[in-house]
Design an enzyme around this catalytic site. Structure first.
Site, PDB file in Angstrom:
ATOM      1  CB  THR A  11      -0.943   0.043   1.224  1.00 24.47           C
ATOM      2  OG1 THR A  11      -0.163  -0.043   2.423  1.00 24.47           O
ATOM      3  CG2 THR A  11      -1.925  -1.120   1.177  1.00 24.47           C
ATOM      4  CB  SER A  12       2.756   3.165   1.683  1.00 22.79           C
ATOM      5  OG  SER A  12       3.237   2.438   2.795  1.00 22.79           O
ATOM      6  N   GLY A  13       5.196   2.976  -0.154  1.00 22.67           N
ATOM      7  CA  GLY A  13       6.636   2.802  -0.238  1.00 22.67           C
ATOM      8  C   GLY A  13       7.316   3.808   0.664  1.00 22.67           C
ATOM      9  CG  ASP A 236       8.088  -7.684   1.985  1.00 16.46           C
ATOM     10  OD1 ASP A 236       7.995  -8.928   1.899  1.00 16.46           O
ATOM     11  OD2 ASP A 236       7.131  -6.930   1.720  1.00 16.46           O
ATOM     12  CB  THR A 237       8.947 -12.184   4.429  1.00 14.35           C
ATOM     13  OG1 THR A 237       7.667 -11.672   4.073  1.00 14.35           O
ATOM     14  CG2 THR A 237       8.802 -13.058   5.662  1.00 14.35           C
ATOM     15  CB  THR A 258      -0.471  -6.646   3.928  1.00 12.68           C
ATOM     16  OG1 THR A 258      -0.364  -5.214   3.956  1.00 12.68           O
ATOM     17  CG2 THR A 258      -1.619  -7.046   3.016  1.00 12.68           C
ATOM     18  CG  ASN A 295       2.492 -16.465   2.522  1.00  7.63           C
ATOM     19  OD1 ASN A 295       3.541 -17.042   2.790  1.00  7.63           O
ATOM     20  ND2 ASN A 295       2.433 -15.458   1.674  1.00  7.63           N
ATOM     21  CD  GLU A 303      -3.312  -3.641   5.894  1.00  8.10           C
ATOM     22  OE1 GLU A 303      -3.484  -4.024   4.718  1.00  8.10           O
ATOM     23  OE2 GLU A 303      -2.227  -3.736   6.488  1.00  8.10           O
ATOM     24  N   GLY A 406       4.737  -4.301  11.288  1.00  7.19           N
ATOM     25  CA  GLY A 406       3.741  -3.349  11.771  1.00  7.19           C
ATOM     26  C   GLY A 406       2.762  -3.939  12.758  1.00  7.19           C
TER      27      GLY A 406
END
Length: 492
Positions: A11-13, A236-237, A258, A295, A303, A406
């Site tokens: 959703t964002s960088g 990223d994980t 997420t 996962n 969200e 997060g």
């Protein structure tokens, strides 16, 4: 020394500047930008050019800091890719993994190759959006026929920064085209899905040099052309797991955002039939480790609920208010299976939770606080179920759980996870992905020790952590787990 971590989420960088010393590790976010998917007639796509512009803007701000930038590293989500033609031009915007084009493809590929054979080679959890299924969905298209190079998202952005071509191995391991046993691309599987020879680039490992900035990138950012781009754990994980502040053996981890990625760090993959049946994945980690995990649909459910509520005339309650309401709500009033396919696409999540409850004979939660309680208890149960299965399949004992990302800021979720698992939960750091990115860069420059224990010891010594001891009613959690297992069994 300052290092720039480019960390792109669904959703964002963000561009984060990290300063590393022998006994200090600090982060400063210098730029944040939206990552907004775009729906076109052909499907749901990422806006790759907007993402790259956000990267350039962030690097310009990072370069404006007093100490400048020593090097740059990029991590993103997994499985999605861009295709380049013979001239190196991008052939259309990359597809979003939540696009529906793979809905009917995965079963066909698994039948053609064989589900067991796929798992024997890749050790990969079955997810309908894995890269191998996306490529099968693209079979016969003009775009794939014209493609000469496939670059996963972090590799595409690295290419635009440096002009070099490569495929970082932690992200490559999520594609369904990577051999978990050999740590190389699988020529067998590439041939099975009809990929042209040479489409998959040479592999790179975390810490490898990726190049220096192209002249026009240096001009756009104000950074020297000699600025190095370092290959980090670009999934990223994988970066997050590298920064798990574990100083003792016996740990499990949950990288919670997420998605919730819950599992163990192993030295070798678990490729048994039991592991395949339980849908566990074996993905590459830093230093050749294996991220043995599953996962889980994570904070996506919350969200999407908040997005739906925000569009209503009354708006959405603040997150702290929602969590306070959830904490006061009746326990186990309603539960869902977070991995039910109904929850995967974007849309009206409260309505889908209501439908699930009606379908499973439960009274749906009525207030936003009750909905959030339902989501968090259901996630805690999914964490419990996943970690217990991982321990059994890998023949490991778990003594404590590290929750990073997060979701580690969510005190209620951390407490519920400790209660559900019956294990202490150490929460933090929330910025594990950026920390892992920066630590791999710092190690490449000789600032920290060689092994993962050295990286993790620095995180544990410098980052705030919170410990949650297990409590709650064990019998109630056991009954709740049995209910959710019944939902999953009915779906299967």
């Amino acid at each position: 020394m300052p290092f720039a971590a480019i960390d792109l989420g669904a959703t964002s960088g963000r561009v984060i500047l990290g300063r590393v010393a022998r006994d200090d590790l600090s982060l400063t976010e210098v730029h944040r930008f939206a990552n907004t998917p775009v729906r076109l007639p052909g499907g749901l796509h990422w806006d790759a050019l907007a993402l790259f512009q956000g990267v350039l803007d962030g690097l310009r701000r990072a370069g404006g800091q007093p100490d400048g930038v020593t090097s740059v590293g990029i991590d993103t989500w997994a499985v999605d890719y861009g295709l380049l033609d013979a001239d190196g031009a991008l052939l259309g915007n990359p597809f979003h993994y939540r696009d529906s084009r793979t809905d009917t493809v995965a079963a066909r590929v698994r039948e053609s190759i064989g589900a067991r054979r796929l798992y024997e080679v890749t050790g990969l959890q079955h997810l309908p959006f894995n890269t191998v299924y996306q490529l099968a969905a693209a079979s016969g298209t003009a775009q794939l026929a014209a493609a000469r190079t496939l670059l996963l998202m972090p590799d595409l952005l690295t290419h635009w920064l440096t002009g070099t071509i490569g495929a970082e191995e932690t992200n490559a391991s999520t594609t369904g085209l990577f051999d978990a046993r050999t740590g190389t691309w699988s020529a067998e599987l590439a041939d099975q899905v009809g990929l042209a020879p040479g489409l998959l680039p040479q592999l790179r490992a975390p810490g490898d040099p990726a190049g220096t900035l192209l002249p026009h990138v240096a001009a756009a950012t104000g950074l020297p052309e000699t600025t190095k781009v370092v290959t980090v754990a670009s999934h990223d994980t994988a970066s997050a797991v590298a920064a798990v502040p574990a100083t003792e053996p016996g740990f499990a981890y949950i990288s919670c955002g997420t998605w919730s990625l819950a599992g163990l760090e192993l030295e070798a993959p678990v490729l048994s039939e039991a592991s395949r049946a339980a849908n566990f994945t074996n993905e590459r980690g830093v230093d050749g480790t294996v991220r043995y995990l599953r996962n889980i649909m994570g904070m996506w459910l919350l969200e999407e609920c908040r997005r739906t509520w925000a569009a209503r005339p009354a708006g959405a309650p603040s997150l702290p208010a929602l969590l306070d309401q959830a904490a006061a709500a009746r326990p186990f009033a309603a539960l869902v299976d977070p991995d039910d396919p109904a929850f995967l696409p974007p849309g009206d999540m409260p309505a889908r939770i209501r439908d699930f409850c009606l379908r499973t004979g439960q009274r749906p939660p009525e207030s936003p606080g009750a909905v959030v309680r339902c989501i968090l208890e259901s996630l805690a149960l999914a964490h419990r179920r996943t970690l217990r299965q991982a321990a059994a399949l890998a023949d490991r004992d778990i003594t404590h759980v590290h929750m990073v990302g997060g979701g580690s800021r969510n005190e209620l979720l951390c407490r519920l996870t400790a209660d559900a698992t019956g294990l202490p939960v150490v929460a933090g750091p929330a910025e594990a992905t950026a920390l892992g990115n920066i630590l791999v860069q710092a190690r490449a420059h000789g600032l920290v020790g060689d092994g993962l224990p050295a990286l993790r010891a620095l995180v544990a010594a410098t980052q705030p952590l919170r410990r949650h001891e297990p409590g709650g009613d064990r019998a109630a959690w056991d009954a709740a787990e049995a209910a959710v297992e019944g939902f999953a069994a009915a779906r299967a």
